[in-house]
Design a protein around this motif. Structure first.
Motif, PDB file in Angstrom:
ATOM      1  N   HIS A 162      -3.644  12.189  -2.303  1.00  0.00           N
ATOM      2  CA  HIS A 162      -3.714  11.143  -3.314  1.00  0.00           C
ATOM      3  C   HIS A 162      -3.146   9.882  -2.330  1.00  0.00           C
ATOM      4  N   THR A 163      -3.917   8.878  -3.262  1.00  0.00           N
ATOM      5  CA  THR A 163      -3.768   7.671  -2.448  1.00  0.00           C
ATOM      6  C   THR A 163      -3.576   6.481  -4.290  1.00  0.00           C
ATOM      7  N   SER A 164      -2.280   6.256  -3.286  1.00  0.00           N
ATOM      8  CA  SER A 164      -1.290   5.281  -4.367  1.00  0.00           C
ATOM      9  C   SER A 164      -1.142   3.638  -3.920  1.00  0.00           C
ATOM     10  N   ALA A 165      -0.146   3.211  -4.262  1.00  0.00           N
ATOM     11  CA  ALA A 165      -0.092   1.528  -3.536  1.00  0.00           C
ATOM     12  C   ALA A 165       1.197   1.028  -4.478  1.00  0.00           C
ATOM     13  N   ALA A 166       2.092  -0.255  -3.949  1.00  0.00           N
ATOM     14  CA  ALA A 166       2.745  -0.805  -4.399  1.00  0.00           C
ATOM     15  C   ALA A 166       2.721  -1.749  -3.527  1.00  0.00           C
ATOM     16  N   THR A 167       2.838  -2.772  -4.398  1.00  0.00           N
ATOM     17  CA  THR A 167       2.822  -4.607  -3.829  1.00  0.00           C
ATOM     18  C   THR A 167       4.894  -4.600  -3.690  1.00  0.00           C
ATOM     19  N   VAL A 168       4.352  -5.814  -2.361  1.00  0.00           N
ATOM     20  CA  VAL A 168       6.068  -6.063  -2.003  1.00  0.00           C
ATOM     21  C   VAL A 168       5.325  -7.634  -2.214  1.00  0.00           C
ATOM     22  N   ARG A 181       6.707  -3.894  -6.548  1.00  0.00           N
ATOM     23  CA  ARG A 181       5.894  -3.113  -7.561  1.00  0.00           C
ATOM     24  C   ARG A 181       5.112  -1.416  -7.695  1.00  0.00           C
ATOM     25  N   GLY A 182       5.351  -0.988  -8.261  1.00  0.00           N
ATOM     26  CA  GLY A 182       4.417   0.030  -8.257  1.00  0.00           C
ATOM     27  C   GLY A 182       2.459  -0.569  -9.145  1.00  0.00           C
ATOM     28  N   GLY A 183       1.730  -0.171  -7.898  1.00  0.00           N
ATOM     29  CA  GLY A 183       0.834  -0.381  -8.367  1.00  0.00           C
ATOM     30  C   GLY A 183      -0.625   0.822  -8.903  1.00  0.00           C
ATOM     31  N   ALA A 201       2.411   5.838  -7.515  1.00  0.00           N
ATOM     32  CA  ALA A 201       2.994   4.890  -7.006  1.00  0.00           C
ATOM     33  C   ALA A 201       4.208   4.289  -7.726  1.00  0.00           C
ATOM     34  N   ALA A 202       4.720   4.503  -8.947  1.00  0.00           N
ATOM     35  CA  ALA A 202       6.425   4.005  -9.067  1.00  0.00           C
ATOM     36  C   ALA A 202       7.508   4.945  -7.917  1.00  0.00           C
ATOM     37  N   ILE A 203       7.417   6.455  -7.940  1.00  0.00           N
ATOM     38  CA  ILE A 203       8.052   7.063  -7.338  1.00  0.00           C
ATOM     39  C   ILE A 203       7.947   6.732  -5.094  1.00  0.00           C
ATOM     40  N   PHE A 256      10.719   3.299  -9.555  1.00  0.00           N
ATOM     41  CA  PHE A 256      10.286   1.977 -10.352  1.00  0.00           C
ATOM     42  C   PHE A 256       9.114   1.591 -10.579  1.00  0.00           C
ATOM     43  N   LYS A 257       8.675   1.152 -12.259  1.00  0.00           N
ATOM     44  CA  LYS A 257       7.541   0.634 -11.899  1.00  0.00           C
ATOM     45  C   LYS A 257       7.965  -0.694 -11.356  1.00  0.00           C
TER      46      LYS A 257
END
Length: 369
Positions: free
Chosen positions: A201-207, A120-122, A128-130, A163-164
């Protein structure tokens, strides 16, 4: 640990292996799928331990034999052969002892299962989705290199790509035991494609990696499932928006850990075959319930092993992907490499190997073997 105490831990291994070998051919055991699967797993574990134990005992015998020859034999050729045998066996014994110690630690019963992976994009919006899309490509390439199959269950695409949210199943040998280390927050530092000033930039995604539940792991009253069908949207194909291939299930489930009844809603639109979508939705339902019912088990492990690299804590920041420096850092074990492109192309095995070694070291320390 001395030889004698290690050997004492191995007493009865051969007898239990013989017993399990007989049990898994018993028709009454085969008819009980839950018991049969459990015994089959035990058989595989005992087979490895038995072979390693036989090798260990052979090495100890070779050392005793070589020492006896060196103590009593005057022939120079015999003594030279005995000396070589003693040196080789002495070097091999500690390595085999470590193998045995690891094999004596009870394995996680989930490790051999297939896995359901949710990305999931965070924080970070479109970026984040990218990044979630980049992670999916990374895992897809890694799974391909392992000979594992990937089947997408559901997708919610990002406005600017990626993906979101994407949920997929991975099937193969020892999938969950390998991918479980990926659960957590993955952080990326880079200049987004939409950034005009060139700022990082700082982005995040959760697995989240969940062990896929088998039909006999959880009890579901399929008669109480409410099914809806709908037309799948998307680009291309004559069937799009004409055939109701998408499925949605609703199931009322009482959480045994909280006593609260909740509605579970699952959609699956991945194929244009409605029966296949139903099958995949059921698989996700089983996995969801299995994961919830085993959360207490995971929490107990986390409380006992606070320093383990795989505690099931999905809120922990585990890894940073720094594009300007081409650097990957896994914060759990202070693992850093400067091969970001290779890593994103699926070359993640070395990092996973380091995580496994770290966890095994902690298991050995805990078990005091």
């Amino acid at each position: 640990m001395s030889d004698n105490s290690l050997l004492s831990r191995l007493d009865g291994i051969d007898a239990r292996f013989a017993e399990v070998s007989t049990l898994i051919t018993d028709p009454s055991v085969i008819a009980d799928m839950r018991r049969y699967v459990k015994l089959t797993k035990e058989y595989k574990d005992l087979e490895r331990l038995t072979k390693t134990t036989h090798r260990y005992r052979s090495l100890l015998s070779a050392i005793d034999e070589a020492k006896e020859i060196l103590a009593n034999e005057s022939d120079s050729d015999m003594r030279a052969m005995a000396k070589e045998q003693l040196d080789e066996a002495t070097v091999a014994v500690p390595q085999v002892e470590e193998e045995i110690k690891l094999l004596l630690i009870p394995a996680d019963p989930e490790d051999g299962k297939n896995a359901i992976v949710e990305i999931r994009g965070g924080t970070g919006g479109d970026e984040a989705a990218i990044f979630a899309g980049d992670l999916f490509k990374m895992y897809s390439k890694y799974c391909e290199s392992k000979g594992w199959s990937v089947a997408i269950s559901s997708v919610s695409e990002g406005a600017a790509g990626g993906f979101k949210e994407i949920v997929f199943a991975v099937s193969g040998e020892g999938v969950y035991g390998t991918l479980k280390y990926e659960s957590g927050v993955h952080r990326v530092q880079r200049v987004p494609a939409t950034e005009t000033q060139g700022r990082v930039h700082t982005s995040a995604a959760t697995v989240a990696v969940l062990p896929e539940a088998e039909e006999f792991d959880v009890e579901i009253n399929e008669g109480e499932i409410k099914w809806d069908t709908f037309r799948s949207g998307g680009a291309g194909g004559q069937n799009v928006n004409k055939v109701e291939s998408g499925v949605r299930l609703r199931y009322m489930w009482r959480n045994p850990n909280t006593g609260v009844t909740e509605e579970i809603l699952i959609e699956c639109t991945e194929t244009r075959d409605q029966p296949k979508n139903k099958e995949r939705a059921l698989s996700r339902l089983r996995t969801f319930i299995y994961d919830k019912e085993h959360q207490k088990y995971l929490d107990d492990i986390a409380s006992r092993r606070k320093t383990m690299v795989s505690t099931g804590d999905r809120s922990a920041k585990i890894r940073t992907y720094n594009y300007p420096q081409g650097r990957i850092t896994d914060h759990r074990i202070n693992y850093t490499i400067y091969n970001l492109q290779g890593f994103m192309d699926g070359d993640i095995q070395d990092c996973i190997d380091h995580l496994i070694v770290a966890e095994n070291a902690e298991k050995l320390k805990e078990s005091e073997i």
